[in-house]
Design a protein around this motif. Structure first.
Motif, PDB file in Angstrom:
ATOM      1  N   THR A 205       0.214   7.528  -6.377  1.00 10.58           N
ATOM      2  CA  THR A 205      -0.291   6.159  -6.304  1.00 10.58           C
ATOM      3  C   THR A 205       0.400   5.429  -5.169  1.00 10.58           C
ATOM      4  O   THR A 205       1.629   5.427  -5.085  1.00 10.58           O
ATOM      5  N   ALA A 206      -0.417   4.844  -4.291  1.00  6.55           N
ATOM      6  CA  ALA A 206       0.111   4.061  -3.169  1.00  6.55           C
ATOM      7  C   ALA A 206      -0.384   2.628  -3.296  1.00  6.55           C
ATOM      8  O   ALA A 206      -1.593   2.389  -3.442  1.00  6.55           O
ATOM      9  N   HIS A 207       0.563   1.687  -3.273  1.00  8.30           N
ATOM     10  CA  HIS A 207       0.242   0.265  -3.255  1.00  8.30           C
ATOM     11  C   HIS A 207       0.468  -0.248  -1.829  1.00  8.30           C
ATOM     12  O   HIS A 207       1.536  -0.019  -1.244  1.00  8.30           O
ATOM     13  N   ASP A 220      10.378   6.677   3.593  1.00  9.19           N
ATOM     14  CA  ASP A 220      11.773   6.487   3.185  1.00  9.19           C
ATOM     15  C   ASP A 220      11.835   6.898   1.718  1.00  9.19           C
ATOM     16  O   ASP A 220      11.495   6.135   0.819  1.00  9.19           O
ATOM     17  N   THR A 221      12.276   8.141   1.471  1.00  8.21           N
ATOM     18  CA  THR A 221      11.958   8.849   0.228  1.00  8.21           C
ATOM     19  C   THR A 221      13.176   9.132  -0.632  1.00  8.21           C
ATOM     20  O   THR A 221      14.247   9.475  -0.128  1.00  8.21           O
ATOM     21  N   THR A 222      12.970   9.040  -1.952  1.00  8.04           N
ATOM     22  CA  THR A 222      13.948   9.464  -2.947  1.00  8.04           C
ATOM     23  C   THR A 222      13.248  10.352  -3.973  1.00  8.04           C
ATOM     24  O   THR A 222      12.193   9.983  -4.494  1.00  8.04           O
ATOM     25  N   VAL A 223      13.820  11.527  -4.241  1.00  7.08           N
ATOM     26  CA  VAL A 223      13.294  12.452  -5.245  1.00  7.08           C
ATOM     27  C   VAL A 223      14.285  12.530  -6.398  1.00  7.08           C
ATOM     28  O   VAL A 223      15.479  12.777  -6.191  1.00  7.08           O
ATOM     29  N   THR A 224      13.793  12.335  -7.624  1.00  7.59           N
ATOM     30  CA  THR A 224      14.627  12.347  -8.824  1.00  7.59           C
ATOM     31  C   THR A 224      14.095  13.390  -9.799  1.00  7.59           C
ATOM     32  O   THR A 224      12.900  13.424 -10.073  1.00  7.59           O
ATOM     33  N   VAL A 236       9.046   4.288   0.365  1.00 10.21           N
ATOM     34  CA  VAL A 236       8.513   3.141   1.087  1.00 10.21           C
ATOM     35  C   VAL A 236       7.739   3.686   2.275  1.00 10.21           C
ATOM     36  O   VAL A 236       8.221   4.575   2.988  1.00 10.21           O
ATOM     37  N   LEU A 237       6.526   3.185   2.488  1.00 14.54           N
ATOM     38  CA  LEU A 237       5.638   3.674   3.530  1.00 14.54           C
ATOM     39  C   LEU A 237       5.789   2.840   4.793  1.00 14.54           C
ATOM     40  O   LEU A 237       5.822   1.609   4.728  1.00 14.54           O
ATOM     41  N   HIS A 238       5.853   3.518   5.935  1.00 13.94           N
ATOM     42  CA  HIS A 238       6.038   2.845   7.221  1.00 13.94           C
ATOM     43  C   HIS A 238       5.039   3.372   8.243  1.00 13.94           C
ATOM     44  O   HIS A 238       4.586   4.520   8.150  1.00 13.94           O
ATOM     45  N   GLY A 245       3.766  -0.451   2.500  1.00 10.30           N
ATOM     46  CA  GLY A 245       3.493  -0.210   1.091  1.00 10.30           C
ATOM     47  C   GLY A 245       4.510   0.718   0.463  1.00 10.30           C
ATOM     48  O   GLY A 245       5.539   1.042   1.062  1.00 10.30           O
ATOM     49  N   ARG A 246       4.223   1.156  -0.742  1.00 12.07           N
ATOM     50  CA  ARG A 246       5.078   2.092  -1.486  1.00 12.07           C
ATOM     51  C   ARG A 246       4.202   3.119  -2.185  1.00 12.07           C
ATOM     52  O   ARG A 246       3.055   2.843  -2.526  1.00 12.07           O
ATOM     53  N   LEU A 247       4.796   4.297  -2.440  1.00 10.41           N
ATOM     54  CA  LEU A 247       4.087   5.305  -3.228  1.00 10.41           C
ATOM     55  C   LEU A 247       5.012   5.882  -4.287  1.00 10.41           C
ATOM     56  O   LEU A 247       6.235   5.812  -4.176  1.00 10.41           O
TER      57      LEU A 247
END
Length: 257
Positions: A205-207, A220-224, A236-238, A245-247
């Motif tokens: 999902t991308a807002h 700008d990614t974090t995987v948990t 965070v999308l750039h 936006g963010r996904l």
């Protein structure tokens, strides 16, 4: 070579450039996300609703699917003068394999109010080149150019782009081209070696608070990974103009050892 060729009003054939990363005999879902977004935009234009902007893209992956012909469909689930919910689907071998539900909202000039975006991340020219085939096989991964700055496993900043057209002989807008790269968020900043740990995503999902410009996509990614088999990739999308936006992606985590 493009990722897809149109073979009918609602039919598309994948090319080898769509080959998957978890299984090279299957399709990588990233180009399908771009195709679904293109279908929503094409339908919007055909209905004369260019006064609406896409503000959310919510994809669900129903399961893996082979490199075979696909049938698509688009319908407006919630029509409206200022807000619409549109659904696009892809089926392969008679089985639904992916769905997009997109919220569209009325366009207006809010330049005077624009504020609060995350800070821009270092651009692609400031980020080292990285070969994604180091971690992943498949035609799609081989088709993209990647720059990556990895802080720790599962945490980093990535730029990705491709010169492969989404559709053979058909104009595709910046949003659909960007959507065709969104799914790389889960594979370019890995927390664990994918030969030892499987972590496919069920959705994405991308807002969006503005439209992307196309070209390089920054993540700008974090995987948990959680303690009971679930995980989350968030980013965070750039683009060249900064954040847009963010996904988030839901992961199914499995130890292969």
């Amino acid at each position: 070579m493009a990722y897809f060729r149109r073979t009918g009003a609602s039919m598309f054939d994948p090319t080898p450039a769509v080959g998957g990363a978890w299984n090279t005999a299957e399709q990588h879902v990233a180009p399908t996300f771009g195709l679904l977004t293109h279908l929503v935009e094409t339908d919007r234009a055909a209905r004369g609703r260019d006064d609406l902007a896409v503000t959310r893209l919510s994809f669900d992956v129903w399961g893996p699917y082979p490199l075979e012909s696909m049938e698509t469909a688009v319908q407006v689930l919630r029509p409206g003068r200022g807000v619409e919910l549109v659904e696009a689907t892809v089926s392969c071998g008679g089985r639904r394999v992916a769905t997009l539900r997109a919220w569209l909202a009325g366009v207006g000039d809010t330049t005077a109010l624009a504020d609060g975006a995350p800070a821009a991340m270092p651009g692609p020219d400031e980020t080292p080149a990285w070969d994604p085939t180091t971690d992943w096989p498949g035609g799609f991964v081989a088709s993209i150019e990647v720059r990556r700055s990895l802080e720790t496993p599962g945490r980093g900043r990535v730029w990705a782009r491709t010169d492969v057209p989404l559709l053979d002989g058909e104009e595709v807008g910046p949003l659909a081209r960007t959507a065709g790269l969104l799914d790389v968020a889960n594979g370019m900043t890995v927390r664990s070696d994918p030969r030892r740990v499987a972590f496919p995503n069920l959705d994405l999902t991308a807002h969006l608070f503005r439209a992307p410009t196309g070209g390089w996509l920054g993540l700008d990614t974090t995987v948990t990974f959680g303690p009971s088999g679930a995980g989350l990739t968030s980013a965070v999308l750039h683009d060249a103009d900064g954040a847009f936006g963010r996904l988030a992606q839901t992961l199914v985590v499995r130890d292969l050892s």
